[in-house]
Design an enzyme around this catalytic site. Structure first.
Site, mmCIF file in Angstrom:
data_model
loop_
_atom_site.group_PDB
_atom_site.id
_atom_site.type_symbol
_atom_site.label_atom_id
_atom_site.label_comp_id
_atom_site.label_asym_id
_atom_site.label_seq_id
_atom_site.Cartn_x
_atom_site.Cartn_y
_atom_site.Cartn_z
ATOM 1 N N ASP A 8 0.861 -1.184 0.000
ATOM 2 C CA ASP A 8 0.000 0.000 0.000
ATOM 3 C C ASP A 8 0.899 1.236 0.000
ATOM 4 O O ASP A 8 2.125 1.132 -0.200
ATOM 5 C CB ASP A 8 -1.002 -0.035 1.170
ATOM 6 N N CYS A 65 3.179 -3.046 4.185
ATOM 7 C CA CYS A 65 2.358 -1.882 4.523
ATOM 8 C C CYS A 65 3.119 -1.118 5.609
ATOM 9 O O CYS A 65 4.331 -1.282 5.751
ATOM 10 C CB CYS A 65 0.939 -2.282 4.945
ATOM 11 N N THR A 67 2.920 -1.280 8.957
ATOM 12 C CA THR A 67 3.361 -2.147 10.056
ATOM 13 C C THR A 67 3.511 -3.618 9.653
ATOM 14 O O THR A 67 4.097 -4.395 10.410
ATOM 15 C CB THR A 67 2.311 -2.127 11.195
ATOM 16 N N HIS A 98 9.592 -23.917 9.727
ATOM 17 C CA HIS A 98 8.628 -24.644 10.563
ATOM 18 C C HIS A 98 7.178 -24.453 10.122
ATOM 19 O O HIS A 98 6.369 -25.365 10.266
ATOM 20 C CB HIS A 98 8.758 -24.192 12.027
ATOM 21 N N HIS A 133 6.891 -30.992 11.276
ATOM 22 C CA HIS A 133 6.197 -29.719 11.046
ATOM 23 C C HIS A 133 5.067 -29.846 10.029
ATOM 24 O O HIS A 133 4.148 -29.038 10.028
ATOM 25 C CB HIS A 133 7.192 -28.651 10.599
HETATM 26 C C1 RB5 Z 1 -1.782 3.008 6.379
HETATM 27 O O1 RB5 Z 1 -1.737 4.283 6.952
HETATM 28 C C2 RB5 Z 1 -1.472 1.949 7.426
HETATM 29 O O2 RB5 Z 1 -2.544 1.826 8.312
HETATM 30 C C3 RB5 Z 1 -1.161 0.636 6.756
HETATM 31 O O3 RB5 Z 1 -0.075 0.798 5.899
HETATM 32 C C4 RB5 Z 1 -0.789 -0.525 7.660
HETATM 33 O O4 RB5 Z 1 0.192 -0.152 8.576
HETATM 34 C C5 RB5 Z 1 -1.904 -1.218 8.316
HETATM 35 O O5 RB5 Z 1 -1.741 -2.228 9.002
#
Ligand code: RB5
Length: 146
Positions: A8, A65, A67, A98, A133
């Protein structure tokens, strides 16, 4: 091997270096992520990338993304996808060895480029160990509600 990368807007700044890392290891990259910083919705890109794995157009998905969390939540809703949200190299290796993960999720706002690429390298070079596994991965797969 073929790797599909989905990202994203939060993941776009990491995309190029991950692509270069995978290509430098002799693999092919397919990009289905957004190309800009305009706000988009990560589940749309998780779906696009995971569909390429399910159709066997790609062997593995790498989702980026902010996080890695939203991407992994989305990907793990899709039957046949085993997504690991990873921030360290040991977990990256174990997710393949695993858990036979077929999708790596990383956070561009969590990791520096160098650590992200080390994580990707570990994921790419590690094979599933099978053996004891396999039965556990089979049990994961049976958790899918049809
Ligand atoms: C976008 O601002 C952010 O929420 C997305 O990239 C991600 O971190 C969501 O889990």
């Amino acid at each position: 091997m073929k790797y599909v990368i989905g990202n994203d807007h939060g993941g776009i700044d990491l995309y190029e270096s991950v692509k270069e890392k995978i290509e430098s290891m002799g693999h092919v990259v397919i990009h289905v992520g957004t190309n800009g910083h305009e706000s988009v919705d990560y589940p749309d890109y998780a779906k696009l990338a995971c569909e390429k794995v399910l159709s066997k157009e790609a062997d593995y998905a790498i989702l980026i993304c902010g996080t890695g969390i939203g991407m992994s939540m989305s990907a793990n809703k899709i039957d046949g996808i085993r997504a690991a949200c990873v921030s360290d190299t040991y977990s990256a290796r174990m997710s393949r060895a695993h858990n036979n993960a077929n999708c790596l999720c990383i956070g561009a706002r969590v990791l520096g480029n160098e650590l992200a690429n080390m994580i990707v390298e570990e994921f790419v070079k590690t094979q599933f160990e099978g053996g004891r596994h396999q039965k556990r991965v089979d049990k994961i797969n049976k958790l899918e509600i049809r």
